[in-house]
Design a protein around this motif. Structure first.
Motif, PDB file in Angstrom:
ATOM      1  N   ARG A 136       0.790  -1.236   0.028  1.00  0.00           N
ATOM      2  CA  ARG A 136       0.065   0.074   0.118  1.00  0.00           C
ATOM      3  C   ARG A 136       0.942   1.279  -0.127  1.00  0.00           C
ATOM      4  NH1 ARG A 136      -2.528   0.581   5.850  1.00  0.00           N
ATOM      5  NH2 ARG A 136      -0.905   0.494   7.239  1.00  0.00           N
ATOM      6  N   ALA A 186       0.815   5.818  -0.560  1.00  0.00           N
ATOM      7  CA  ALA A 186       0.035   7.158  -0.725  1.00  0.00           C
ATOM      8  C   ALA A 186      -0.447   7.214  -2.291  1.00  0.00           C
ATOM      9  CB  ALA A 186       0.669   8.214  -0.383  1.00  0.00           C
ATOM     10  N   VAL A 220      -3.978   7.766  -5.265  1.00  0.00           N
ATOM     11  CA  VAL A 220      -5.322   7.299  -5.819  1.00  0.00           C
ATOM     12  C   VAL A 220      -4.882   6.566  -7.066  1.00  0.00           C
ATOM     13  CG1 VAL A 220      -7.715   7.309  -6.359  1.00  0.00           C
ATOM     14  CG2 VAL A 220      -6.773   8.585  -4.538  1.00  0.00           C
ATOM     15  N   GLU A 221      -4.963   5.398  -7.574  1.00  0.00           N
ATOM     16  CA  GLU A 221      -4.761   4.788  -8.824  1.00  0.00           C
ATOM     17  C   GLU A 221      -5.865   4.788  -9.548  1.00  0.00           C
ATOM     18  OE1 GLU A 221      -2.408   1.065  -9.065  1.00  0.00           O
ATOM     19  OE2 GLU A 221      -1.403   1.786  -7.001  1.00  0.00           O
ATOM     20  N   SER A 276     -10.376   2.011 -10.223  1.00  0.00           N
ATOM     21  CA  SER A 276      -9.808   2.912  -9.395  1.00  0.00           C
ATOM     22  C   SER A 276      -9.875   2.594  -7.963  1.00  0.00           C
ATOM     23  CB  SER A 276     -10.627   4.306  -9.941  1.00  0.00           C
ATOM     24  OG  SER A 276     -11.768   3.938  -9.286  1.00  0.00           O
ATOM     25  N   PHE A 277      -8.841   2.946  -7.154  1.00  0.00           N
ATOM     26  CA  PHE A 277      -9.037   2.533  -5.714  1.00  0.00           C
ATOM     27  C   PHE A 277      -7.966   3.575  -4.919  1.00  0.00           C
ATOM     28  CE2 PHE A 277      -5.964  -0.356  -7.586  1.00  0.00           C
ATOM     29  CZ  PHE A 277      -4.849  -0.365  -6.644  1.00  0.00           C
ATOM     30  N   ASP A 278      -8.240   3.625  -3.850  1.00  0.00           N
ATOM     31  CA  ASP A 278      -7.230   4.226  -2.823  1.00  0.00           C
ATOM     32  C   ASP A 278      -6.124   3.435  -2.425  1.00  0.00           C
ATOM     33  OD1 ASP A 278      -5.858   5.199  -0.828  1.00  0.00           O
ATOM     34  OD2 ASP A 278      -7.693   6.167   0.310  1.00  0.00           O
ATOM     35  N   SER A 279      -4.803   3.932  -3.028  1.00  0.00           N
ATOM     36  CA  SER A 279      -3.900   3.111  -3.186  1.00  0.00           C
ATOM     37  C   SER A 279      -3.312   2.718  -1.543  1.00  0.00           C
ATOM     38  CB  SER A 279      -2.627   3.634  -3.739  1.00  0.00           C
ATOM     39  OG  SER A 279      -2.876   3.901  -5.080  1.00  0.00           O
ATOM     40  N   MET A 280      -3.972   3.276  -0.499  1.00  0.00           N
ATOM     41  CA  MET A 280      -3.608   2.810   0.807  1.00  0.00           C
ATOM     42  C   MET A 280      -4.260   1.517   1.150  1.00  0.00           C
ATOM     43  SD  MET A 280      -1.377   4.406   2.667  1.00  0.00           S
ATOM     44  CE  MET A 280      -1.871   4.000   4.268  1.00  0.00           C
ATOM     45  N   ARG A 281      -5.149   1.098   0.283  1.00  0.00           N
ATOM     46  CA  ARG A 281      -5.727  -0.122   0.368  1.00  0.00           C
ATOM     47  C   ARG A 281      -4.744  -1.214  -0.097  1.00  0.00           C
ATOM     48  NH1 ARG A 281     -11.572  -0.491  -2.520  1.00  0.00           N
ATOM     49  NH2 ARG A 281     -11.609  -2.577  -1.137  1.00  0.00           N
ATOM     50  N   ARG A 336      -1.300  12.030  -0.202  1.00  0.00           N
ATOM     51  CA  ARG A 336      -2.026  12.371   1.147  1.00  0.00           C
ATOM     52  C   ARG A 336      -1.381  11.703   2.326  1.00  0.00           C
ATOM     53  NH1 ARG A 336      -7.959  10.067   0.615  1.00  0.00           N
ATOM     54  NH2 ARG A 336      -6.596   8.141  -0.096  1.00  0.00           N
ATOM     55  N   HIS A 339      -0.886   9.764   5.591  1.00  0.00           N
ATOM     56  CA  HIS A 339      -1.432   8.676   6.040  1.00  0.00           C
ATOM     57  C   HIS A 339      -0.439   8.020   7.044  1.00  0.00           C
ATOM     58  CE1 HIS A 339      -4.547   7.794   3.125  1.00  0.00           C
ATOM     59  NE2 HIS A 339      -3.608   8.143   2.106  1.00  0.00           N
TER      60      HIS A 339
END
Length: 232
Positions: A140, A142, A144-145, A172-177, A199, A201
């Motif tokens: 994971r 920071a 968004v992909e 698309s997803f938040d790359s912190m996932r 962002r 985190h």
């Protein structure tokens, strides 16, 4: 590119007075693997490359930038500033794309983008059997992909869900996932990736076993992608 990347990794490591063993231990990989990377006999995985850049405190343009000066240990805390660039339309020819070849058949080609723009654009290729982490660990970072698959088939493991994408599919997803990409098909998978934003985190939060968390400073995935800009 692989030989020069390994040479720069060795140069930066020795300039900082770090041994192969200490770096390997910090990253959770073998010293023999790092040695093979440094002499150009193998390439790091995506996750290992992120972790190396972060641990050494250096951006990828310092590692693979064209004609970069040798890194001095005194420069460890203050990487050189980027050269100023006009905010103008950029046209980049296909044969001029900066390229990074990574372990197990993953290839990144940096597409045209204006300096300090909102997104990092990449043409990404996964050869059959390739994965963003051959260790099988989700990662994971920071950002968004967003991606659009041009050809082939690619598998995305996103936390506890698995998705198979074909040509014409997008994501698309938040790359912190926690996530991992892999190509389990018998032909290459190629797509266009955009990574937006940085962002703050807290990466020190506890995570489940088997999840690789990229260090927050100084090189998140967005740091690594942006560092390719001065390779143009």
């Amino acid at each position: 590119m692989s030989d020069s990347l390994g040479a720069r990794l060795r140069e930066v490591r020795t300039a900082r007075g770090l041994s192969l063993r200490s770096v390997a231990q910090a990253l959770g990989v073998s010293a023999s693997l790092l040695s093979q990377v440094e002499i150009g006999r193998t390439q790091p995985s995506v996750s290992t490359l992120f972790a190396l850049a972060a641990h050494l405190g250096v951006s990828l343009d310092d590692l693979v930038g064209q004609g970069g000066a040798a890194v001095d240990a005194s420069d460890a805390a203050s990487p050189p500033p980027a050269s100023p660039r006009p905010a103008a339309t950029t046209v980049q020819r296909s044969h001029d794309y900066p390229v990074i070849e990574m372990e197990n058949g993953v290839r990144w080609e940096k597409l045209a983008a204006t300096a300090d723009g909102p997104a990092d654009a990449l043409l990404v290729t996964y050869q059959p059997g390739a994965s963003s982490s051959i260790e099988g660990k989700l990662m994971r970072h920071a950002g968004v992909e967003y991606a659009y698959l041009l050809e082939g088939e690619l598998t995305l493991q996103l936390e506890f869900d698995t998705f198979t994408l074909g040509a014409g599919d997008s994501l698309s997803f938040d790359s912190m996932r926690p996530h991992m990409f892999s190509n389990v098909s018998d032909r290459p998978a190629k797509g266009v990736w955009f990574v937006f934003g940085r962002r703050a985190h807290n990466l020190a939060a506890p995570t489940a076993p088997g999840i690789l968390v990229e260090p927050a400073v100084p090189a998140s995935a967005v740091d690594v992608l942006r560092a390719m800009e001065r390779m143009d």
